[in-house]
Design a protein around this motif. Structure first.
Motif, short mmCIF file in Angstrom:
data_model
loop_
_atom_site.label_atom_id
_atom_site.label_comp_id
_atom_site.label_asym_id
_atom_site.label_seq_id
_atom_site.Cartn_x
_atom_site.Cartn_y
_atom_site.Cartn_z
N UNK A 131 9.65 17.06 18.35
CA UNK A 131 9.28 18.47 18.32
C UNK A 131 9.47 19.14 19.69
N UNK A 132 9.17 18.40 20.76
CA UNK A 132 9.30 18.97 22.11
C UNK A 132 10.77 19.28 22.43
N UNK A 133 11.66 18.36 22.07
CA UNK A 133 13.07 18.59 22.29
C UNK A 133 13.58 19.77 21.48
N UNK A 134 13.13 19.85 20.23
CA UNK A 134 13.53 20.96 19.37
C UNK A 134 12.99 22.28 19.91
N UNK A 135 11.77 22.24 20.44
CA UNK A 135 11.17 23.45 21.01
C UNK A 135 11.99 23.97 22.19
N UNK A 136 12.44 23.06 23.06
CA UNK A 136 13.25 23.48 24.20
C UNK A 136 14.57 24.10 23.75
N UNK A 137 15.16 23.54 22.69
CA UNK A 137 16.40 24.10 22.17
C UNK A 137 16.17 25.48 21.56
N UNK A 138 15.02 25.66 20.93
CA UNK A 138 14.69 26.97 20.36
C UNK A 138 14.53 28.01 21.48
N UNK A 139 13.86 27.61 22.57
CA UNK A 139 13.70 28.52 23.70
C UNK A 139 15.07 28.83 24.32
N UNK A 140 15.90 27.79 24.44
CA UNK A 140 17.24 28.00 24.96
C UNK A 140 18.05 28.93 24.09
N UNK A 141 17.93 28.78 22.76
CA UNK A 141 18.62 29.67 21.84
C UNK A 141 18.16 31.11 21.97
N UNK A 142 16.87 31.29 22.24
CA UNK A 142 16.34 32.63 22.44
C UNK A 142 16.92 33.26 23.70
N UNK A 143 16.99 32.49 24.78
CA UNK A 143 17.59 33.00 26.02
C UNK A 143 19.08 33.29 25.83
N UNK A 144 19.73 32.47 25.02
CA UNK A 144 21.14 32.67 24.71
C UNK A 144 21.34 34.02 24.03
N UNK A 145 20.49 34.33 23.05
CA UNK A 145 20.58 35.60 22.35
C UNK A 145 20.23 36.77 23.26
N UNK A 146 19.22 36.57 24.12
CA UNK A 146 18.82 37.63 25.04
C UNK A 146 19.95 37.95 26.01
N UNK A 147 20.60 36.92 26.52
CA UNK A 147 21.73 37.12 27.42
C UNK A 147 22.89 37.80 26.71
N UNK A 148 23.12 37.40 25.46
CA UNK A 148 24.17 38.04 24.67
C UNK A 148 23.88 39.50 24.41
N UNK A 149 22.60 39.85 24.35
CA UNK A 149 22.21 41.25 24.16
C UNK A 149 22.48 42.07 25.42
N UNK A 167 26.42 47.68 20.57
CA UNK A 167 26.79 46.29 20.36
C UNK A 167 25.65 45.36 20.77
N UNK A 168 24.94 45.73 21.83
CA UNK A 168 23.81 44.92 22.30
C UNK A 168 22.70 44.87 21.26
N UNK A 169 22.52 45.96 20.52
CA UNK A 169 21.48 45.98 19.48
C UNK A 169 21.77 44.95 18.40
N UNK A 170 23.06 44.72 18.14
CA UNK A 170 23.46 43.69 17.17
C UNK A 170 22.96 42.33 17.64
N UNK A 171 23.20 42.02 18.92
CA UNK A 171 22.77 40.73 19.46
C UNK A 171 21.25 40.64 19.53
N UNK A 172 20.59 41.77 19.76
CA UNK A 172 19.13 41.78 19.77
C UNK A 172 18.58 41.46 18.39
N UNK A 173 19.22 42.00 17.36
CA UNK A 173 18.77 41.70 16.00
C UNK A 173 19.05 40.24 15.64
N UNK A 174 20.11 39.68 16.22
CA UNK A 174 20.33 38.24 16.02
C UNK A 174 19.19 37.44 16.61
N UNK A 175 18.70 37.88 17.76
CA UNK A 175 17.55 37.22 18.39
C UNK A 175 16.33 37.32 17.48
N UNK A 176 16.09 38.50 16.95
CA UNK A 176 14.96 38.71 16.04
C UNK A 176 15.11 37.83 14.80
N UNK A 177 16.32 37.80 14.27
CA UNK A 177 16.58 36.99 13.07
C UNK A 177 16.34 35.51 13.31
#
Length: 436
Positions: free
Chosen positions: A140-158, A274-284
């Motif tokens: 779970x800890x490893x998965x949690x770090x990947x989830x946080x990383x994915x969130x930062x990935x989406x934020x950066x993409x936004x 275009x950034x709003x699209x990536x922001x909604x991906x983050x929300x999704x």
């Protein structure tokens, strides 16, 4: 000694998080910077040539997908990450240097830099996820770090198209790469800092397991129909994910398009939309992570692809002069402003909610029941990220011929295929093949 090791792990985790963000930061530079090159007199306003930087970035995956996996097995996590970071720095540096040439020669240098950057993000994509899982101790800890990383990935993409759009304002023939040097400086600084930090952090590679690069298999992932069809689904998915906001950026940044009402600061507004699209991906992604335990990947795919098709059809059919008001972030001013945009643009932005769940869902469906062939399939999927370069080029070819919104039929067909895959194609009909 224990505290020193713990501190090293924390620094390594933070470094991987930055790299996770840099993957989308570098990748999402293609479309907004392409707007600059498209408007150069030598390019002549061609949408196909404008999107070529994005194409070259993803084209690199076709060559680097499987070698990156082999590199990980041969030299380990840390060295692979260091190689990826170094290559990324060189790629961004070349793109930065392209601004000093201008014209066709500068454009060619830029495309070469985008291609090198594609090698980097492919390598980093291969190593960052398993490395975060390793640093988290798995589970779970490893998965949690990947989830946080994915969130930062989406934020950066936004932030990427938003920042580039804010820096260049309205694109004209006089707009140059030098106008976005700040973005290049940020990218090179993060890569350099990440390389130095990771260089001095001791990281123990995990056991690679019994399945190695030299293992001989009786079959391959291609023997599984649901995996083969899933590979195609990944190809078209990445094209949809990248192409929809990229095309929006071109559409709204084009001051020659009547009915858009965006003649002032067109590129700024195009980047923000275009950034709003990536922001909604983050929300999704945040929503899907909360419901994933109760809703299957197949159910999520069926629902999101169906809604996605409806949104794209509505966007294509909605006249350009039908507008709505959207909240857009002005990143340099640090404010949010209500701006009038075509309703078709807003409908396509909403597709971001749908695409947010598709990569994980397709991967889960395509690898289900593969057993020992899963690692091989992962390398193939990484190669198919090239779809993020191919589909936008095809769409922009039709955009040059028939206009922006009608050209979105490319993504409608892609979405229809993914719906078919979730409905029928994902069923494993090769259960007789031994996978232990």
């Amino acid at each position: 000694m224990s505290n020193q090791k713990q501190n090293g792990s924390i620094i390594a985790i933070i470094t991987m998080m930055f790299l996770y963000a840099m993957i989308s930061f570098v990748t999402n530079l293609g479309a907004p910077i392409g707007v600059i090159w498209k408007n150069q007199p030598e390019i002549g306003g061609s949408n196909v040539l404008g999107i070529m930087g994005n194409f070259m970035n993803f084209f690199a995956y076709l060559f680097m997908g499987i070698p990156a996996g082999k590199m990980l097995t041969k030299v380990g996590y840390k060295k692979t990450a260091l190689i990826g970071i170094a290559v990324g720095f060189v790629g961004v540096l070349i793109q930065f240097l392209s601004g000093f040439s201008g014209g066709i020669s500068g454009f060619c240098i830029y495309l070469f830099g985008a291609f090198i950057s594609g090698f980097a993000v492919c390598i980093l994509n291969t190593v960052v996820n398993p490395m975060l899982n390793l640093l988290g101790g798995g589970g779970n800890r490893g998965n949690q770090l990947n989830m946080i990383g994915g969130t930062l990935n989406s934020l950066s993409g936004t932030m990427t198209p938003m920042l580039v759009g804010a820096l260049i304002g309205t694109v004209t023939a006089s707009t140059q790469m030098a106008d976005v040097n700040l973005v290049m400086y940020i990218a090179m600084t993060v890569f350099a800092a990440a390389f130095i930090a990771l260089l001095f952090i001791p990281i123990q590679d995990p056991e690679m397991g019994k399945v190695t690069a030299d293992t001989v298999f009786e079959h391959s992932p291609w023997a599984f129909r649901h995996c083969l069809l899933g590979v195609i689904a990944i190809f078209v998915y990445v094209g949809v994910e990248v192409g929809i906001p990229g095309g929006l950026n071109f559409y709204l940044s084009d001051t020659s398009e009547k009915g858009a009402g965006l003649l002032a600061n067109a590129a700024t507004i195009g980047g923000a939309v275009a950034a709003m699209y990536w922001l909604l991906m983050l929300v999704g992604r945040l929503i899907s992570s909360a419901i994933a335990a109760k809703v299957s990947s197949r159910q999520m795919m069926l629902c999101t692809t169906f809604i996605g098709m409806l949104l794209i059809i509505a966007a294509i059919l909605t006249p350009k002069d039908v507008t709505v008001t959207m909240p857009l972030v002005k990143i340099l001013e640090g404010s949010i402003e209500m701006t009038t945009v075509p309703m078709s643009a807003m409908l396509l932005v909403l597709v971001g909610l749908c695409t947010s769940v598709m990569w994980a869902s397709i991967f889960n469906l395509a690898t289900e029941g593969l057993g020992k062939y899963t690692a091989q399939a992962s390398g193939i999927f990484m190669m198919m990220v090239v779809g993020g370069g191919v589909l936008p080029v095809v769409q922009n070819f039709f955009a040059d011929v028939m206009g922006y919104m009608p050209s979105y039929f490319i993504y409608l067909l892609a979405m229809a295929y993914m719906f078919y895959y979730a409905l029928i194609g994902c069923k494993n009909v090769n259960k007789d093949i031994p996978v232990d």
